[in-house]
Design an enzyme around this catalytic site. Structure first.
Site, PDB file in Angstrom:
ATOM      1  N   ASP A  44      19.591 -11.501  -1.615  1.00 30.63           N
ATOM      2  CA  ASP A  44      19.844 -12.773  -0.951  1.00 30.63           C
ATOM      3  C   ASP A  44      18.649 -13.274  -0.135  1.00 30.63           C
ATOM      4  O   ASP A  44      18.544 -14.477   0.122  1.00 30.63           O
ATOM      5  CB  ASP A  44      21.082 -12.672  -0.047  1.00 30.63           C
ATOM      6  N   HIS A  89       9.771   5.164   2.909  1.00 24.99           N
ATOM      7  CA  HIS A  89       8.966   6.016   3.783  1.00 24.99           C
ATOM      8  C   HIS A  89       8.147   5.224   4.799  1.00 24.99           C
ATOM      9  O   HIS A  89       7.285   5.790   5.469  1.00 24.99           O
ATOM     10  CB  HIS A  89       8.029   6.886   2.939  1.00 24.99           C
ATOM     11  N   ASP A 146       7.217  13.799  -4.918  1.00 23.85           N
ATOM     12  CA  ASP A 146       8.539  14.417  -4.981  1.00 23.85           C
ATOM     13  C   ASP A 146       8.710  15.240  -6.249  1.00 23.85           C
ATOM     14  O   ASP A 146       9.359  16.292  -6.227  1.00 23.85           O
ATOM     15  CB  ASP A 146       9.627  13.339  -4.910  1.00 23.85           C
ATOM     16  N   GLU A 197      11.880  11.298 -10.156  1.00 26.75           N
ATOM     17  CA  GLU A 197      10.954  12.112  -9.363  1.00 26.75           C
ATOM     18  C   GLU A 197      11.521  13.489  -9.043  1.00 26.75           C
ATOM     19  O   GLU A 197      11.125  14.121  -8.062  1.00 26.75           O
ATOM     20  CB  GLU A 197      10.597  11.368  -8.075  1.00 26.75           C
ATOM     21  N   ARG A 206      10.822  -1.463  -2.402  1.00 24.75           N
ATOM     22  CA  ARG A 206      11.480  -0.168  -2.565  1.00 24.75           C
ATOM     23  C   ARG A 206      12.479   0.014  -1.432  1.00 24.75           C
ATOM     24  O   ARG A 206      12.111  -0.003  -0.253  1.00 24.75           O
ATOM     25  CB  ARG A 206      10.466   0.987  -2.560  1.00 24.75           C
TER      26      ARG A 206
END
Length: 259
Positions: free
Chosen positions: A87, A48, A177, A151, A73
């Protein structure tokens, strides 16, 4: 040169509480400033917030000298994305919208080299310190940490199965959520939502995994902490700045004696 130890994973595995802060600015400067403020972990939000692979890398580099662990996230649990972020040196991931054990198993495999998974092998990356970490391919699997977000009502119905998946280190409950999925949009503190989270914490603990949550309200964050959450985000950078700025402006405008 040695492989960095994932102290976040180490701590939650040993039931040690980790207090964190959400970062949404997408700024290496603000990430560096907050890295020295005493939090155990900082969440770099790619779901977000306006973060990319490059901006996440810049923040990881800015945070590197400080005693704080980054958690990243992603926008979704895509294996190709996971490979790229591994990586650049990400060790701990928070993956949104996990709703089944099968999905969780796929994420576990995406984060690991064969034979435990299917992560692609590359030598000259930041994760390997440009091919200077000895036996990186043999040791990297032990340091990755997977946190899955449950969620939705569908995810809650499969919570015990998700938490039982080997390689899932923690389960994060997203109140925003979750409240919407349960039919209470915007009501993060609705009794049914709160009950679902408290019940979920018990289920995750029963599976010997770490529960986690975010709440910018200190009293509620403490309640979730006291219920057994082991990684708790207690605020976010965007609202800390906005709220402090609003209060500062109000304090001067309110006591002004000018006409």
């Amino acid at each position: 040169m040695d492989l960095p130890v994932n102290t976040f994973k180490q701590q939650i595995t040993h039931n040690k509480l980790q207090i964190g802060l959400w970062l949404g600015w997408g700024s290496a400067l603000s990430a560096e400033a907050l890295a020295g403020c005493g939090f155990d972990w900082l969440l770099l939000d790619g779901e977000h917030a306006p973060n990319s692979l490059a901006s996440t890398l810049a923040q990881l580099q800015a945070m590197a000298p400080y005693p704080v662990q980054p958690v990243v996230r992603l926008v979704e649990g895509d294996a190709a994305l996971i490979k790229q972020y591994l990586d650049i040196g990400v060790q701990t991931f928070l993956i949104p919208m996990v709703e089944s054990a099968a999905q969780a198993k796929h994420l576990v495999a995406a984060m690991r080299y064969p034979p435990d998974g299917f992560r692609g092998v590359a030598g000259g990356t930041r994760a390997t310190r440009w091919n200077q970490v000895e036996n990186y391919v043999l040791r990297a699997n032990a340091e990755v940490c997977l946190l899955v977000q449950v969620e939705t009502a569908a995810g809650l119905s499969q919570l015990a199965e998700i938490a039982a998946v080997e390689g899932v280190d923690g389960v994060f409950f997203g109140p925003s959520d979750l409240s919407a999925s349960m039919g209470y949009p915007g009501q993060l503190e609705h009794p049914e939502v709160r009950k679902a989270i408290f019940d979920g914490i018990k289920t995750v603990l029963k599976a010997n995994k770490a529960p986690g949550v975010l709440s910018a309200k200190p009293a509620i964050a403490r309640e979730y902490r006291d219920a057994g959450c082991l990684f708790v985000a207690v605020g976010n950078d965007t609202m800390l700045l906005v709220n402090a700025a609003r209060e500062l402006a109000k304090s001067f405008k309110g006591d002004s004696k000018q006409p």
